[in-house]
Each structure stands twice: as C-alpha cells, then as structure tokens.
Design an enzyme around this catalytic site. Structure first.
Site, short mmCIF file in Angstrom:
data_model
loop_
_atom_site.label_atom_id
_atom_site.label_comp_id
_atom_site.label_asym_id
_atom_site.label_seq_id
_atom_site.Cartn_x
_atom_site.Cartn_y
_atom_site.Cartn_z
N PHE A 36 35.37 55.89 17.97
CA PHE A 36 36.29 56.92 18.46
C PHE A 36 35.57 58.00 19.23
O PHE A 36 34.35 58.00 19.38
CB PHE A 36 37.13 57.49 17.31
CG PHE A 36 36.36 58.20 16.22
CD1 PHE A 36 35.60 57.51 15.29
CD2 PHE A 36 36.42 59.59 16.12
CE1 PHE A 36 34.92 58.17 14.28
CE2 PHE A 36 35.75 60.27 15.10
CZ PHE A 36 34.99 59.55 14.18
N GLY A 157 26.28 55.94 17.97
CA GLY A 157 27.67 55.63 18.34
C GLY A 157 28.60 56.31 17.35
O GLY A 157 28.21 56.60 16.21
N LYS A 158 29.82 56.53 17.79
CA LYS A 158 30.80 57.20 16.92
C LYS A 158 31.65 56.11 16.26
O LYS A 158 32.77 55.82 16.69
CB LYS A 158 31.65 58.15 17.77
CG LYS A 158 31.89 59.50 17.13
CD LYS A 158 32.48 60.48 18.10
CE LYS A 158 33.43 61.45 17.45
NZ LYS A 158 32.96 62.16 16.28
N ILE A 159 31.06 55.48 15.26
CA ILE A 159 31.64 54.28 14.65
C ILE A 159 32.43 54.67 13.40
O ILE A 159 31.92 55.37 12.52
CB ILE A 159 30.50 53.29 14.30
CG1 ILE A 159 29.81 52.85 15.60
CG2 ILE A 159 31.01 52.11 13.49
CD1 ILE A 159 28.57 52.01 15.40
N TYR A 163 31.64 56.97 9.23
CA TYR A 163 32.15 58.27 8.78
C TYR A 163 32.38 58.32 7.27
O TYR A 163 32.65 59.39 6.72
CB TYR A 163 33.37 58.69 9.63
CG TYR A 163 32.83 59.31 10.92
CD1 TYR A 163 32.68 60.67 11.05
CD2 TYR A 163 32.36 58.50 11.94
CE1 TYR A 163 32.10 61.24 12.18
CE2 TYR A 163 31.77 59.04 13.08
CZ TYR A 163 31.65 60.42 13.19
OH TYR A 163 31.06 60.97 14.29
#
Ligand code: PMP
Length: 315
Positions: A36, A157-159, A163
């Site tokens: 995201f 990376g915004k994986i 989160y």
C-alpha cells in the site's frame, strides 16, 4: 460526518464506497500479500486548492513495493496519479486528506505464494488531521520487538503483512504508556518507528539510518534530507545508529507522511537534549508545513493540485 469515504477506486473504476467489497477468501486478507501507499493532500485555503504532496514519488515506491510481491498492476506511475486525482475530484474534499492506494492479490483460493495470482488495485481517500497527538514532544521507548529483516519481509516496501510487526511495536509501546517506539534491526542498530523514519542530531549534523538498515524508503525522509541540505545548510549523513546514540542525541525526530515531523523529547525516560523540541526539529517543522501547503515556490513542483485540468508532473 461519516468516517468512511464516499467513493473508492475498485476493479478499474470509481464506485460508491459501499460497493468496494472483497470476499473473505481473498488471498491478501488471509496471507498479507498486499502492498500500500499513504499520501497526504493539504488544503490551501488561500488558493481554494487541494495540494497532493509528491504523489509521483509515492506511486514510484508503490510500484516498487508491488514488484517485490511479483505484481503487475498494468498501470504507470502517471496513470496511478491520475486515478488518485480523479478519485479526489469525485470525493470533492476541501480539507486535509489522506489517500490510501492498496494493491492486493484478489484470488479467493487457499495456498500461500506470490506467483500466478490476480493483482488488484483499490484506492480510497479520507479527511485526515494529526496522526500522533504529541507532534511537539513524544516520549518513546526502544521496542523489544525487532524490525522485520530484509531477508524475512523487506521493510523497504510497504507490504501489508509486515505491518503486523509495526502493530506489535506500536501496541506494546502504547500499553506501556509511551507515545511510540523505535525498533532496532536484528544486529541492534536503530531502524525506525512503527510507521515513521527517524533522524537524530549530534553536534549539528543530522544522521538517519541507511536504507539497508531495514527501514521503509520514506518520501518524507528524502524530503527532509533535501530541505536540511539546501535550506538549512546543514549536513545529513546516512549511517548505522547505535541504540546508545539515542540517549545522548541533541535532538531526535520522527518523520513520515502521517506523523509529518514529530519531536521526540524523551526516550526510555531519558530527556533528549534539553527535554524540549530542539532548534533543528522546530525549524524543519515550520519549513515542512510551508512546503507541503505549497507556500514555498521553489518546491511547488512537489505539490500536485487536484482542482485544475492541468497537473504538475515535474519533480
Ligand atoms: N516507515 C514506515 C514503517 C512507514 O509505515 C512509514 C509511513 N509510510 C514511514 C516510515 C514514512 O514513510 P513516508 O515518509 O514515505 O510516509
């Protein structure tokens, strides 16, 4: 006012938010195989204009995150920015906003993998104010949770699945009475907060962990590096930071799209510097807020307006 958006981009078009739904078997919902972005738009009242901050850079990172997950969204950076602008015009928001693009594996199947799955994109936008309450002086702790390692889940990376690591870090900090936490790498160097990059100031030099120390490649981090060098005339270096350097730093601040710039004035009950927001943090905050609201001509190319036919693609 409803906390939910009115619209979302979903399956290739803008639809009422209530129609943007996925089945419970959806791959990313089960396995965290999505990525995201998080972008802010700032309302400029004088210009009656909504200015999106560095959307092209955000979309470049989004596409790189998607590449790590073997995704092919079939869209360019420019096309993604245009979808965001269309969505925002449809939402017609006239206040500060947060835009969330999310790429996910849409298949409703059992079986964890990344290859040979269907890549889907959804985007929504909501009104947004502060992300943390204590932007002027947070008390943080060093987390007992380590930051995800590049060889486990790449932090650059915004994986979505990564989160859970952020949630562990943040939750235990909050429940112990802190405002946030700083996570260390597997070898004990400072990485970042649960959703923020971090800078320390020592003897007038700004220091931030390198992108090889399990941090997200933050857009705000880069923005700050430019502003410090070109506007404050100070030195910024990227090098590993020891935990004990936190305790003796002159200043520390978090930075990120959500948190913007937040001064850390105490770490593990130890006052940082004077225990009040220091001069670099305070000057940078002031400059940053001017830049994101489009008040600094030199950096206007970072502000993409929503409510005009022509958008600035320059960077
Ligand atoms: N690190 C993490 C883990 C984050 O989630 C974020 C927020 N996107 C950041 C750093 C800051 O990145 P950016 O400046 O691109 O928002």
């Amino acid at each position: 006012m409803s906390a939910l958006p009115n619209y979302a981009y979903f399956k290739g078009k803008i639809v009422p938010y209530s129609e943007a739904k996925v089945g419970v078997m959806t791959h990313t919902l089960n396995y965290g195989t999505g990525c995201f972005g998080g972008i802010r738009g700032y309302w400029n009242a004088a210009e009656q204009q909504l200015l999106i901050f560095r959307p092209h850079d955000h979309m470049r990172r989004f596409l790189r995150s998607s590449k790590l997950l073997l995704m092919d969204l079939g869209l360019t950076e420019e096309q993604l920015v245009n979808i965001i602008l269309d969505l925002l015009r449809t939402e017609n928001l006239r206040e500060d906003v947060y835009v969330r693009p999310l790429a996910y594996k849409g298949d409703e199947i059992i079986g964890v993998r990344l290859n040979d799955l269907t890549d889907e994109l959804t985007i929504f936008a909501v009104p947004f104010g502060r992300y943390v309450d204590k932007e002027e002086g947070a008390h943080v702790t060093v987390s007992s949770w380590q930051r995800v390692d590049d060889n486990a889940i790449p932090a650059r990376g915004k994986i979505t699945g990564a989160y859970v690591n952020s949630a562990f870090i943040k939750t235990d900090a909050l429940r112990a009475g802190f405002d946030e936490a700083i996570a260390l790498t597997q070898d004990g160097h400072v990485a970042e907060g649960s959703a923020e990059n971090l800078f320390i100031v020592r003897d007038g030099i700004l220091i931030t962990p390198p992108v090889t120390d399990n941090v997200l490649e933050g857009i705000t981090r880069r923005t700050i590096m430019t502003l410090v060098r070109d506007e404050l005339g100070a030195e910024v270096i990227e090098r590993p930071i020891d935990r004990s350097e936190l305790y003796i730093a002159d200043e520390i601040f978090f930075c990120g799209t959500g948190v913007q710039i937040a001064a850390i004035t105490k770490v593990d009950h130890r006052p940082i510097g004077t225990g009040q927001m220091g001069p670099f943090s305070s000057d940078l905050r002031e400059l940053y807020f001017d830049v994101v609201r489009g008040k600094v001509a030199k950096y206007r190319h970072w502000n993409t307006p929503v409510y005009v036919a022509e958008t600035s693609a320059a960077d």
